[in-house]
Scaffold this active site. Sequence first.
Site, PDB file in Angstrom:
ATOM      1  N   SER A  86     -18.190  30.683  -2.665  1.00 53.82           N
ATOM      2  CA  SER A  86     -18.017  29.962  -3.928  1.00 53.82           C
ATOM      3  C   SER A  86     -17.844  28.481  -3.655  1.00 53.82           C
ATOM      4  CB  SER A  86     -16.788  30.477  -4.683  1.00 53.82           C
ATOM      5  OG  SER A  86     -16.363  29.490  -5.609  1.00 53.82           O
ATOM      6  N   GLY A 110     -12.610  31.328 -22.391  1.00 59.10           N
ATOM      7  CA  GLY A 110     -13.216  32.086 -23.475  1.00 59.10           C
ATOM      8  C   GLY A 110     -14.694  31.806 -23.651  1.00 59.10           C
ATOM      9  N   LEU A 111     -15.311  31.093 -22.712  1.00 61.96           N
ATOM     10  CA  LEU A 111     -16.756  30.861 -22.802  1.00 61.96           C
ATOM     11  C   LEU A 111     -17.507  31.848 -21.905  1.00 61.96           C
ATOM     12  CD1 LEU A 111     -16.963  26.971 -22.935  1.00 61.96           C
ATOM     13  CD2 LEU A 111     -16.995  28.596 -24.822  1.00 61.96           C
ATOM     14  N   ASP A 167     -20.952  39.679 -24.340  1.00 57.25           N
ATOM     15  CA  ASP A 167     -21.071  38.537 -23.433  1.00 57.25           C
ATOM     16  C   ASP A 167     -22.244  38.711 -22.473  1.00 57.25           C
ATOM     17  OD1 ASP A 167     -18.770  37.936 -24.774  1.00 57.25           O
ATOM     18  OD2 ASP A 167     -17.444  38.466 -23.126  1.00 57.25           O
TER      19      ASP A 167
END
Length: 371
Positions: free
Chosen positions: A66, A117-118, A165
């Site tokens: 990452s 929350g995206l 999502d």
Amino acid sequence: MREIEEKAARSYRSRFGEDPELVASAPGRINLIGEHTDYNGGFVLPCAVGRRIAVAMGGGDGELYSTNFDETRRLSNEKDSSWADYPRGVAWAFDEKGRRIENFRAAYAGDVPLGSGLSSSAAIEAATALALDKLFGLQSDRKDLAVLCQRAENEFVGVQSGIMDQYASLLCEEGSALLVDCRSLEAEGVPLDLEAAGLALLVCDTRVERGLADTGYNDRRAACERAARTLGVEQLRDAGIENLSRLSGEELRRARHIVTENARVLEAVEALRAEDFRELGRLMYQSHASMRDDFEISTRELDAFVELSEATGALGARLTGAGFGGCAIALVHTEETGALSRAGRETFAGRGFEEPLFYEFVPAAGAEVAR
Ligand code: GLA
């Protein structure tokens, strides 16, 4: 390639000393309307945002790097409650389908804000699934990949989320929202040309972190299932407003939100098709009130932003996503976005809330293999 995709590719090269075999990326999402309806078999209307998670991938030994966290973790069937559980979950879900996925390595880079929350988790799942599908030549259908990602999230990561999502991240198209029937899993694009109407959607991140795995989300799910049992229907999708008099208390409030919200999604689609943005805005305010009063998933910060939007003449505003913190959206005339974000910062400061962040929203493309 997009900048974030270049970044993942550079990370891969500097980490592993070779070019990646491919680069893919997938977006986060906002939801225009239709909250908590997905796991009730209902309708949702999400839209991909211009922030993405990119993955550079090639053959290897299970190293997952990452860029954001600057750390390497290993592919395995063990979880460690880190970001790597999402790619692990996706590889696990391919495996469960009888598709052996091994001998790969990957470098990630992203600019979807985490925990706001995206849906950064769906973005990392979708990017991984699409990249693996391509690397191993599986040629899966996008819808199947979305279902596979949801399975990774539900069964491997252990969060009981619905399908919205993952569908949004894999199936949205630039310039459109995506109407999904979460029972049949049929999806169709609905054009969303805000610019032509002189409008914009302002995203307000309240910086109140949501823990999805936390009790609130699962509690709501359980209450909806109880209400459906009381009504003798398979899912609240099958209930109408006329049935609600048979419920009381918490079951009534939760079910009333779902039943009215499903109707609002379909009305919102009509409004969009008729380019009636005033009506869309009105439905957004109604949706927020229903989430605040009946579903009880709003917070003081989200309410404050929605009230401010209404007071300053925005066409509509509502919390978006799971609630309990995270983001709200407001539909405003383009020239008013600056004033609304300034007023938002002042209001939040005056009430002693965290300083909110504002993002410009563009209906962006879904997951793509960049190279
Ligand atoms: C989260 C979940 C979705 C959906 C929304 C609420 O984003 O992951 O499946 O339930 O909350 O609409």
